[in-house]
Motif scaffolding. Structure first.
Motif, PDB file in Angstrom:
ATOM      1  N   PRO A 224      -6.148   4.542   6.870  1.00  0.00           N
ATOM      2  CA  PRO A 224      -5.730   4.270   5.464  1.00  0.00           C
ATOM      3  C   PRO A 224      -7.192   4.377   4.549  1.00  0.00           C
ATOM      4  CG  PRO A 224      -4.860   2.672   7.065  1.00  0.00           C
ATOM      5  CD  PRO A 224      -5.829   3.527   7.872  1.00  0.00           C
TER       6      PRO A 224
ATOM      7  N   GLY B  49      -2.266   2.336  11.259  1.00  0.00           N
ATOM      8  CA  GLY B  49      -1.088   2.184  10.799  1.00  0.00           C
ATOM      9  C   GLY B  49       0.234   2.570  11.411  1.00  0.00           C
ATOM     10  N   LYS B  50       0.422   2.215  12.688  1.00  0.00           N
ATOM     11  CA  LYS B  50       1.430   2.720  13.505  1.00  0.00           C
ATOM     12  C   LYS B  50       2.668   1.839  13.319  1.00  0.00           C
ATOM     13  CE  LYS B  50      -0.954   2.998  17.283  1.00  0.00           C
ATOM     14  NZ  LYS B  50      -2.292   2.947  16.900  1.00  0.00           N
TER      15      LYS B  50
ATOM     16  N   GLN C  90       0.735   9.259   7.893  1.00  0.00           N
ATOM     17  CA  GLN C  90       1.851   8.420   8.249  1.00  0.00           C
ATOM     18  C   GLN C  90       2.958   8.896   7.852  1.00  0.00           C
ATOM     19  OE1 GLN C  90      -0.058   4.908   6.337  1.00  0.00           O
ATOM     20  NE2 GLN C  90       0.269   3.882   8.048  1.00  0.00           N
TER      21      GLN C  90
ATOM     22  N   PRO D 159      -6.650  -8.623   8.763  1.00  0.00           N
ATOM     23  CA  PRO D 159      -7.628  -7.823   7.733  1.00  0.00           C
ATOM     24  C   PRO D 159      -9.067  -8.832   7.263  1.00  0.00           C
ATOM     25  CG  PRO D 159      -5.448  -7.458   7.026  1.00  0.00           C
ATOM     26  CD  PRO D 159      -5.357  -8.594   8.065  1.00  0.00           C
TER      27      PRO D 159
ATOM     28  N   ARG E  99     -10.359  -3.393   9.261  1.00  0.00           N
ATOM     29  CA  ARG E  99      -8.819  -3.427   8.895  1.00  0.00           C
ATOM     30  C   ARG E  99      -8.416  -3.703   7.494  1.00  0.00           C
ATOM     31  NH1 ARG E  99      -4.429  -3.692  12.799  1.00  0.00           N
ATOM     32  NH2 ARG E  99      -5.520  -2.503  14.506  1.00  0.00           N
TER      33      ARG E  99
ATOM     34  N   ASP F 242      -5.369   6.459  16.405  1.00  0.00           N
ATOM     35  CA  ASP F 242      -6.390   5.393  16.706  1.00  0.00           C
ATOM     36  C   ASP F 242      -6.463   3.842  16.201  1.00  0.00           C
ATOM     37  OD1 ASP F 242      -8.980   4.648  17.803  1.00  0.00           O
ATOM     38  OD2 ASP F 242     -10.226   6.026  16.644  1.00  0.00           O
ATOM     39  N   VAL F 243      -6.789   3.079  16.639  1.00  0.00           N
ATOM     40  CA  VAL F 243      -6.645   1.643  16.401  1.00  0.00           C
ATOM     41  C   VAL F 243      -6.804   1.627  14.808  1.00  0.00           C
ATOM     42  CG1 VAL F 243      -7.122   0.364  18.308  1.00  0.00           C
ATOM     43  CG2 VAL F 243      -8.955   1.138  17.104  1.00  0.00           C
ATOM     44  N   GLY F 244      -5.726   0.827  14.428  1.00  0.00           N
ATOM     45  CA  GLY F 244      -5.879   0.646  12.683  1.00  0.00           C
ATOM     46  C   GLY F 244      -5.481   1.665  11.924  1.00  0.00           C
TER      47      GLY F 244
ATOM     48  N   PHE G  79       0.840  -1.103   0.100  1.00  0.00           N
ATOM     49  CA  PHE G  79       0.088  -0.091  -0.012  1.00  0.00           C
ATOM     50  C   PHE G  79       0.763   1.152   0.037  1.00  0.00           C
ATOM     51  CE2 PHE G  79       0.427  -1.910   4.363  1.00  0.00           C
ATOM     52  CZ  PHE G  79       0.962  -0.905   4.870  1.00  0.00           C
TER      53      PHE G  79
END
Ligand code: ADP
Ligand code: MG
Length: 696
Positions: free
Chosen positions: A450, A307-308, A279, A557, A584, A303-305, A273
């Protein structure tokens, strides 16, 4: 002298003694100073003294009068003795009653002047006349009109079994009387004047025993000028400590990374991706920090999801290219294992050696960590254990910071000479608050998910709606998707009657014999757990029945349905984290909250919020509102000093001021050489949390 108060044992305050001292200890009060800053949690206005004839039934009222009789009455046929005290103020009679406390009698003598406060009752026999059960009272001695319990706005303290509010109030009165002169103000006076803060001694006296014209509303809101002063001091101490910690790390020399960028380009080229703008921006902050000669100390919030992980991966790649090792520390074994499974293929492809170190894993790659053979080490708390020696750790990354504290960060940093430190958290908190809770860190936010992510739809079902729930599961699996079913506990517990994951799995196997169902919980062996997770990830399992061990970080995912059993028992942030496991991928995801009757109003509120919104910030705000800041931030576990007076939400503006001044002061006088008193108080405030000033 301030120091003396903090070392003056509460036991030696007049009227305390060893037995009560033990009770006070339970409340966290050990020294006279602790007591002075143990504030009432509310106040009661007993300042209006009425004529007895003007009292109103059913109201909390205060009146005064002379004792005309004091008798213990036996109630015939019942094992009951009532001590009755009758007051006369010329306008009428008021009777106070104490049940089975005949010893009360010795406190009073006919002719004494007494104040009563309490809810006014009608005498059941005469139908007229006024009575109070267990009145608050105060005996007015000649020339001594110090009212403590009534005839004023009185403080109400939280107490413990064996210590009454009245006893506590008397103790506090003595403490304030005898110790106030030992309270020394160490707040620089320019600051006090700038923010028009009241004097410290005056404020301390008034928060306990407010003066005549105090506003009861402000007092109860913790917002009186006197509260404001004490809150400011506490916030100032908090921020000063953070400023010292931050300053200390800034003045140290770290590693100025000089990446060429080739390895990083290979990594980003291989990603399936493109990075989101957020990011990229955050990674940019990181790389700028890494290039600087000072050690990085940065918090990434997202936040969750959002992409950290990939951002962390990029930072580790940069370090590796420059010849340094990286460590990634996760709060649970499952998450560490997950990171290992996803990160290893991505990096080994770049010829980097990735290894895993957790407590329960038998093979510990200590040698390859020490020799430098391991480029990337992923692990749990095991990473900060003694015996783990890195050859040249360049960057330490902590995932899900909300589970770790200042201490653990410091320990991880000690694994090398000032490595860069990056902490990542999914706890979405407003920026100003984040600055406080993680106040020694620089701060970046990934505020974008994302693309193609569709918000998860959330519904709640009653446990009795089994068929509907089964249908949703069946449809999802038939469409090729995967399902999480989450249970709150591992084993059936007699007390709480929770459906356990183990029994749950068996039940679902009966309902869905055609589906492949796996089980995951924290008490499984590492290898078993890794196998289950791997096969779920590969798609070899349709349904994963699990405890909350999947709460953080797990990333599959294709899993698009999450069923949370006993959702009424989970906290908001936990529900949000759990739900973050789905949604996800590009497929629409659904979350079903299965609730069991009966549940509390608070639970109802939590469920309603989850159904209504997906926004982590909204959820965090509600959570903060429901639980209050102490619980919400888990300050105790994070290694931050407890706030006992200030409330960082209520006192947000004050907090900003305190922070500005604290950082400015440390900028001018880093070692607080010019403010010795302040320095001592600061050390006491942060005691045991972290070493603030390096000695020598
Ligand atoms: P979190 O921030 O909660 O730790 P993760 O790092 O686990 O999130 O990422 C969640 C999922 O999103 C992963 O499957 C990851 O591969 C994917 N992902 C990350 N960044 C992007 C992106 N820019 N575009 C699409 N998918 C992404
Ligand atoms: Mg994560």
């Amino acid at each position: 002298m301030d120091k003396d108060l903090s070392e003056f044992p509460i036991q030696y305050i007049k009227g305390v003694g060893p037995q009560r001292a033990r009770l006070l200890n339970r409340l966290g009060i050990r020294s006279a100073k602790d007591a002075l800053f143990y504030l009432p949690y509310r106040y009661e206005d007993r300042s209006t003294i009425k004529k007895i004839s003007a009292l109103n039934y059913g109201r909390l009222e205060t009146a005064a009068g002379k004792i005309i009789s004091a008798e213990v009455i036996r109630v015939p046929g019942r094992n009951l003795r009532i001590f009755e005290l009758v007051l006369n103020d010329g306008s009428g009679l008021l009777k106070g009653k104490w049940f089975n406390q005949p010893f009360m009698k010795k406190n009073f003598r006919v002719g004494q002047e007494v104040l009563f406060s309490g809810v006014i009752k009608r005498n059941p026999y005469w139908g007229i006349g006024f009575e109070i059960d267990n009145p608050e009272f105060e005996i007015i001695h000649d020339g001594d009109d110090a009212h403590i319990h009534t005839g004023r706005i009185v403080p109400v303290y939280r107490v413990t079994n064996g210590l009454s509010v009245r006893q506590m109030r008397s103790i506090m009165f003595t403490v304030v009387q005898t110790c106030i002169s030992g309270v020394h103000d160490c707040l620089p006076s320019e600051i006090r004047q700038k923010y028009r803060l009241r004097e410290l001694q005056e404020s301390t006296v008034n928060v306990h025993f407010p003066g005549e014209n105090s506003d009861i509303g402000l007092l109860n809101g913790g917002l009186s000028d006197f509260h404001r002063r004490l809150s400011f001091d506490e916030l100032f101490m908090l921020e000063l400590g953070l400023a010292v910690i931050k300053r200390g790390s800034v003045s140290e020399r770290g590693i100025p990374f000089k990446p060429e960028g080739k390895l990083l380009a290979r990594l980003t080229g291989s990603l399936p991706f493109t990075l989101t703008k957020a990011q990229e921006r955050v990674f940019n902050d990181i790389i700028e920090d890494m290039k600087k000669p000072q050690p990085m100390n940065r918090l990434i919030q997202g936040d969750v999801g959002c992409g950290k992980t990939v951002v962390a991966l990029m930072a580790m790649t940069v370090a590796a290219e420059c010849g340094y090792q990286s460590a990634l520390m996760a709060p649970t074994e499952i998450l560490a294992e997950q990171h290992y499974i996803t990160i290893r293929p991505a990096l080994e492809h770049l010829e980097l050696k990735v290894c895993l170190l957790t407590g329960s894993r038998k093979e510990k790659p200590l040698d390859s960590i020490a020799s430098g053979n391991a480029d990337i080490v992923i692990g749990t708390h095991a990473l900060i254990q003694e015996g783990v020696v890195f050859k040249n750790l360049g960057i330490a990354i902590i995932d899900e910071q909300h589970r770790f504290g200042v201490m653990q960060r410091a320990l991880l940093r000690k694994k090398a000479r000032n490595p860069d430190v990056l902490v990542m958290t999914a706890t979405p908190i407003p920026r100003t608050l984040a600055m406080t809770v993680y106040g020694d860190l620089d701060y970046s936010v990934i505020d974008e998910l994302p693309p193609d992510r569709r918000p998860v739809t959330t519904r709640s079902f009653n446990a009795s709606q089994k068929e509907q729930i089964y249908k949703v599961i069946r449809d999802e699996v038939r469409n090729g998707r995967q399902v999480y079913i989450v249970y709150p506990l591992i084993e059936e517990s007699e007390k709480t009657d929770l459906r356990s994951a183990i029994l749950g799995k068996e039940a679902f196997e009966k309902v869905f014999p055609e589906f492949r169902i796996g089980l995951l919980h924290g008490r499984m062996k590492t290898q078993e757990r890794e196998e289950v997770m791997a096969s779920f990830k590969e798609g070899a399992l349709d349904i994963l029945v699990s405890t909350t061990v999947i709460e953080v970080g797990v990333d599959v995912p294709n899993a698009t349905l999450m069923i949370i059993i006993h959702a009424e028992r989970f906290g908001l942030s936990q529900l949000h984290q759990l739900r973050g496991r789905i949604g996800r991928g590009t497929h629409q995801s659904h979350c079903i909250l299965v609730v069991y009757q009966p549940y509390t109003d608070e639970a109802r509120r939590r469920i309603a919020i989850m159904v209504k919104t997906h926004d982590g910030f909204r959820i965090a705000e509600e959570d903060l509102d429901i639980r209050g800041p102490g619980e919400f931030f888990g300050t105790r576990q994070s290694g931050m000093p407890d706030l006992r007076i200030a409330n960082i939400v209520r006192d947000g503006l004050l907090l900003n001021d305190a922070r500005r001044e604290a950082f400015a002061l440390i900028g001018k006088d880093p070692g607080l050489e010019g403010h010795p008193l302040l320095r001592t108080s600061l050390e006491t405030f942060w005691k045991g949390k972290i070493e603030l000033f390096k000695t020598g």
